[in-house]
Design an enzyme around this catalytic site. Structure first.
Site, PDB file in Angstrom:
ATOM      1  N   LYS A  21       0.822  -1.219   0.000  1.00  0.00           N
ATOM      2  CA  LYS A  21       0.000   0.000   0.000  1.00  0.00           C
ATOM      3  C   LYS A  21       0.855   1.268   0.000  1.00  0.00           C
ATOM      4  O   LYS A  21       0.612   2.193  -0.775  1.00  0.00           O
ATOM      5  CB  LYS A  21      -0.923   0.016   1.225  1.00  0.00           C
ATOM      6  CG  LYS A  21      -1.970  -1.070   1.251  1.00  0.00           C
ATOM      7  CD  LYS A  21      -2.900  -0.920   2.435  1.00  0.00           C
ATOM      8  CE  LYS A  21      -2.238  -1.163   3.780  1.00  0.00           C
ATOM      9  NZ  LYS A  21      -1.841  -2.556   3.980  1.00  0.00           N
ATOM     10  N   THR A  22       1.826   1.309   0.906  1.00  0.00           N
ATOM     11  CA  THR A  22       2.626   2.528   1.040  1.00  0.00           C
ATOM     12  C   THR A  22       3.388   2.822  -0.240  1.00  0.00           C
ATOM     13  O   THR A  22       3.429   3.963  -0.718  1.00  0.00           O
ATOM     14  CB  THR A  22       3.592   2.397   2.232  1.00  0.00           C
ATOM     15  OG1 THR A  22       2.839   2.269   3.439  1.00  0.00           O
ATOM     16  CG2 THR A  22       4.505   3.606   2.337  1.00  0.00           C
TER      17      THR A  22
ATOM     18  N   GLU B 264      -3.706   5.894   1.426  1.00  0.00           N
ATOM     19  CA  GLU B 264      -3.468   4.506   1.813  1.00  0.00           C
ATOM     20  C   GLU B 264      -4.658   4.049   2.647  1.00  0.00           C
ATOM     21  O   GLU B 264      -5.036   4.697   3.634  1.00  0.00           O
ATOM     22  CB  GLU B 264      -2.174   4.423   2.611  1.00  0.00           C
ATOM     23  CG  GLU B 264      -1.745   3.015   2.956  1.00  0.00           C
ATOM     24  CD  GLU B 264      -0.339   2.967   3.513  1.00  0.00           C
ATOM     25  OE1 GLU B 264      -0.074   2.069   4.334  1.00  0.00           O
ATOM     26  OE2 GLU B 264       0.499   3.812   3.132  1.00  0.00           O
TER      27      GLU B 264
END
Length: 465
Positions: free
Chosen positions: A122-123, A166
């Site tokens: 995600k990051t 995110e």
């Protein structure tokens, strides 16, 4: 006040303001004109200093007196315990308590949100979108679970109409968002304190997809079992376009080649019958897939594919995602946030591909007792991909110990898989241990989601001496 600042957040107080997710929301609110205050156990951290530079008041430690009587709300994350003294003080004063996810959802109102979800990646994917959209002059707002480069670079209030966020599945708070584009990179069993089975994970991601606005798009990995299962479950949903990406011939955005070039990769995709080739400035196939997910999401918002592909080359990595910390005595030290076996395997395979004949030494710190209890065996098996590993005690974060659950579960599994593993209970001794093991040409990975990242500079200093 700038447009888009909710009245209830004119004077917010953040408990745990230095956290990766909390600090980003605090920064955006400060940039929008809010009088931000908060507390954190590390009141002198670089993140706290960065927030102060934006006008925020940051208290070190938690105490009832930190909370101003005229605060309009108290913002908390799922990590804040119910007995926190500032939370008790908020109840006494009748100040409303807002979860971090609700605050973030409010900041997205009126914009075109892209929400990036998945057990891993995600990051990185959120960062890729933030950097590439900024490079195109679109000035997006974004909230990322990690710094891009300098402390406090994990969030930004932009003048554009896109908000990249995110979306955290760990506590189901990603159900709060209503994105125009949702990305699902993968879905695996994790966060065992909140999910009892993979079926619960799937159901949670289905709920997340149900929040996509009518006419919106789901971008989903074609070849990842969990993501593909969710795509099957939501297929045919009215008002939802589904775009798949991957190396499979059936994928809508097909990856035809990933060519390693040292610590970078060259990626070729076919999109709408056109071939595009661009550079990803981090190694490994999984990072290439993240970049293609970002590409597909941007195209879904109407951004020309060739422009976005070129802009993705501006991304040079994010802190703790295979971040080169430095080199000393011919040894490179790299920091990895990987803490789930899939992430560990992906990062080790990426470094193996870039390292050539160099040895890979890992300093691994397990994260959470519950995760170690459920996935310790798989963590140990992942460490077998390294030439040698040093395993630290479990970083507890928000959890209390579980009887019988220690790093020994990982060490035993690693040795059973043929790994060379050393147990080390003292973080202070790690730099000496690695200095005794490392040789010129070696690569050292500090790996885990806890404070193992602090060891990189210590190792470099010890190697220098």
């Amino acid at each position: 006040m700038k447009p888009g600042l909710p009245t209830a957040m004119e004077r917010p107080h953040f408990i745990g303001i230095g956290g990766a997710g909390m600090s980003g929301i605090a920064k955006i609110l400060a940039q929008r004109g809010a009088q931000v205050a908060g507390s954190d156990s590390k009141g002198d951290s670089e993140t706290a200093q960065a927030l102060r530079a934006h006008g925020a008041t940051v208290h070190g430690g938690h105490a009832p007196g930190n909370l101003a009587d005229d605060s309009t709300c108290v913002v908390v994350s799922s990590a804040i315990r119910a007995d926190n003294p500032e939370l008790a003080r908020a109840a006494e004063l009748g100040i409303p308590v807002v979860h971090r996810s609700d605050a973030l959802a409010a900041l997205m109102d009126g914009l075109r949100p892209i929400a990036v979800a998945g057990t891993h990646g995600k990051t990185t994917t959120t960062s890729m979108l933030a950097v590439s959209l900024s490079a195109l002059g679109l000035d997006p707002s974004y909230a990322i679970g990690g710094d891009l480069d300098a402390p406090g670079s994990n969030a930004h209030h932009g003048e554009g109409d896109i908000f990249v966020a995110e979306a955290d599945e760990s506590d189901r708070t990603f159900h709060k968002y209503s994105p125009q584009v949702a990305i699902i990179l993968n879905a695996e069993l994790d966060h065992h304190a909140n999910y009892a089975s993979i079926e619960e994970i799937y159901e949670s991601f289905e709920t997340f997809v149900s929040k996509v606005v009518p006419g919106g798009t789901l971008v989903v990995a074609h070849g990842q079992e969990g993501a593909a299962e969710i795509a099957r479950r939501v297929a045919g949903r009215e008002g939802l376009s589904v775009v798949t990406y991957g190396e499979e011939p059936e994928a809508d955005v097909r990856i035809t080649k990933v060519t390693p070039r040292g610590l970078t990769s060259e990626v070729t995709v076919v999109l709408d019958g056109r071939m595009l080739t661009f550079t990803v400035s981090v190694p490994g196939r999984h990072y290439a897939h993240n970049a293609v997910a970002a590409l597909a999401a941007g195209v879904a918002l109407g951004i020309p594919a060739h422009n976005l592909a070129s802009a993705l080359g501006k991304y040079t990595g994010v802190k703790r995602r295979l971040q080169l910390k430095g080199e000393a005595a011919g040894v490179q030290v790299i920091d990895s946030y990987a803490h789930h076996p899939t992430e560990m395997t992906a990062d080790l395979e990426a470094i193996r591909g870039a390292a050539g004949d160099s040895r890979i030494l890992v300093v691994f710190q397990p994260h959470l007792f519950s995760r170690t209890q459920e996935l310790g065996k798989e963590m140990g098996q992942a460490l077998a991909l390294a030439d040698a590993s040093v395993v630290l005690d479990i970083y507890p974060a928000r959890e209390d110990p579980i009887p019988g659950v220690t790093s020994e579960l990982i060490i035993a599994a690693a040795r059973a898989a043929g790994a060379d593993v050393t147990a080390e209970h003292s973080k202070e001794a790690v730099a000496d241990v690695i200095a005794g093991m490392a040789k010129p040409g070696d690569l050292v990975l500090t790996m885990g989601a806890g404070d193992v990242t602090d060891l990189g500079p210590q190792i470099l200093a010890r190697l220098s001496n």
